[in-house]
Design an enzyme around this catalytic site. Sequence first.
Site, PDB file in Angstrom:
ATOM      1  N   ASP A 117       0.852  -1.200   0.000  1.00  0.00           N
ATOM      2  CA  ASP A 117       0.000   0.000   0.000  1.00  0.00           C
ATOM      3  C   ASP A 117       0.889   1.253   0.000  1.00  0.00           C
ATOM      4  O   ASP A 117       1.836   1.341   0.776  1.00  0.00           O
ATOM      5  CB  ASP A 117      -0.900   0.001   1.239  1.00  0.00           C
ATOM      6  CG  ASP A 117      -1.956  -1.097   1.164  1.00  0.00           C
ATOM      7  OD1 ASP A 117      -2.212  -1.607   0.057  1.00  0.00           O
ATOM      8  OD2 ASP A 117      -2.526  -1.447   2.213  1.00  0.00           O
ATOM      9  N   GLU A 195       0.509  -7.684  -9.741  1.00  0.00           N
ATOM     10  CA  GLU A 195       1.500  -7.587 -10.817  1.00  0.00           C
ATOM     11  C   GLU A 195       0.874  -7.964 -12.153  1.00  0.00           C
ATOM     12  O   GLU A 195       1.105  -7.290 -13.166  1.00  0.00           O
ATOM     13  CB  GLU A 195       2.667  -8.533 -10.489  1.00  0.00           C
ATOM     14  CG  GLU A 195       3.826  -8.469 -11.464  1.00  0.00           C
ATOM     15  CD  GLU A 195       5.026  -9.250 -10.948  1.00  0.00           C
ATOM     16  OE1 GLU A 195       4.970  -9.793  -9.821  1.00  0.00           O
ATOM     17  OE2 GLU A 195       6.025  -9.308 -11.677  1.00  0.00           O
TER      18      GLU A 195
HETATM   19  N1  SAM Z   1       0.854  -8.557  -2.414  1.00  0.00           N
HETATM   20  C1  SAM Z   1      -0.418  -8.718  -3.079  1.00  0.00           C
HETATM   21  C2  SAM Z   1      -0.250  -8.587  -4.565  1.00  0.00           C
HETATM   22  O1  SAM Z   1       0.804  -8.119  -5.001  1.00  0.00           O
HETATM   23  O2  SAM Z   1      -1.162  -8.994  -5.307  1.00  0.00           O
HETATM   24  C3  SAM Z   1      -1.453  -7.723  -2.519  1.00  0.00           C
HETATM   25  C4  SAM Z   1      -1.152  -6.279  -2.721  1.00  0.00           C
HETATM   26  S1  SAM Z   1      -2.337  -5.196  -1.887  1.00  0.00           S
HETATM   27  C5  SAM Z   1      -2.127  -3.679  -2.690  1.00  0.00           C
HETATM   28  C6  SAM Z   1      -1.523  -4.875  -0.327  1.00  0.00           C
HETATM   29  C7  SAM Z   1      -1.913  -5.846   0.759  1.00  0.00           C
HETATM   30  O3  SAM Z   1      -1.113  -5.604   1.905  1.00  0.00           O
HETATM   31  C8  SAM Z   1      -3.357  -5.695   1.224  1.00  0.00           C
HETATM   32  O4  SAM Z   1      -3.995  -6.951   1.208  1.00  0.00           O
HETATM   33  C9  SAM Z   1      -3.246  -5.117   2.628  1.00  0.00           C
HETATM   34  O5  SAM Z   1      -4.317  -5.523   3.474  1.00  0.00           O
HETATM   35  C10 SAM Z   1      -1.920  -5.666   3.078  1.00  0.00           C
HETATM   36  N2  SAM Z   1      -1.237  -4.842   4.094  1.00  0.00           N
HETATM   37  C11 SAM Z   1      -0.992  -3.513   4.008  1.00  0.00           C
HETATM   38  N3  SAM Z   1      -0.364  -3.061   5.110  1.00  0.00           N
HETATM   39  C12 SAM Z   1      -0.183  -4.149   5.899  1.00  0.00           C
HETATM   40  C13 SAM Z   1       0.407  -4.326   7.174  1.00  0.00           C
HETATM   41  N4  SAM Z   1       0.924  -3.283   7.860  1.00  0.00           N
HETATM   42  N5  SAM Z   1       0.419  -5.560   7.708  1.00  0.00           N
HETATM   43  C14 SAM Z   1      -0.128  -6.607   7.030  1.00  0.00           C
HETATM   44  N6  SAM Z   1      -0.696  -6.500   5.818  1.00  0.00           N
HETATM   45  C15 SAM Z   1      -0.735  -5.287   5.248  1.00  0.00           C
END
Ligand code: SAM
Length: 212
Positions: A117, A195
Amino acid sequence: MRLRNVPGARDVMDANEYVYTEPEGMAGTWSQIFGNNNPVHIEIGMGKGRFITTLASMNPDINYVGIEKYSSVLLRAVEKQDELCLPNLRFIRMDAENITSVFGKEEVDRIYLNFSDPWPKDRHAKRRLTSRQFFARYDEILKSTGRVEFKTDNRPLFDFSVEEVNEAGWKLSVCTYDLHNDEKLVEGNVMTEYEERFSSQGNPICKLVAIR
Ligand code: SAM
């Protein structure tokens, strides 16, 4: 990520044998949990989990732990693991801010961050998973020979991350602004859900590897 709340997802997580929902205090116990001393690779913010599930099925001699904040997102990965029953894959539902209470000193060999994020507001910079605050946490749990691998299509976040690697006193061993057109680096690349979506829209994918 837009979050669709799935009713009952929390209860599924609480009851599932592959998921830890109260992981504080697990630091130092991962070799016991997996029943071996194989390397431990973690993915923070794993989303629906295609990346980590693919790696776990390709590499049975590596233990994988996927970390995700939201039950509703994690659900898909857990359903898949219920079918596959990979012995080298576990999940944690938690905010990675508390990662040092879940992994002990040098307990982790590799950290993957994929399409994290962006937290675009400056005042939220420390929440970005590639901020210096997070690198300080990774410094505690990662072996001295370990590395952090980060992929994103978000150029401002990538530029920020490159600066933070330096600020944190780490070094870049890989830095590309177009992974999919780098013949060498793209070899063996496992695509995440994000991706696939963003590269099919024509967005170049950036990747860095940070070491100490
Ligand atoms: N990595 C996956 C992909 O590339 O398809 C998902 C990307 S999505 C934009 C980011 C994910 O990170 C979300 O599911 C969000 O809930 C999780 N996330 C963000 N900050 C986090 C944190 N501090 N701890 C655990 N998960 C987190």
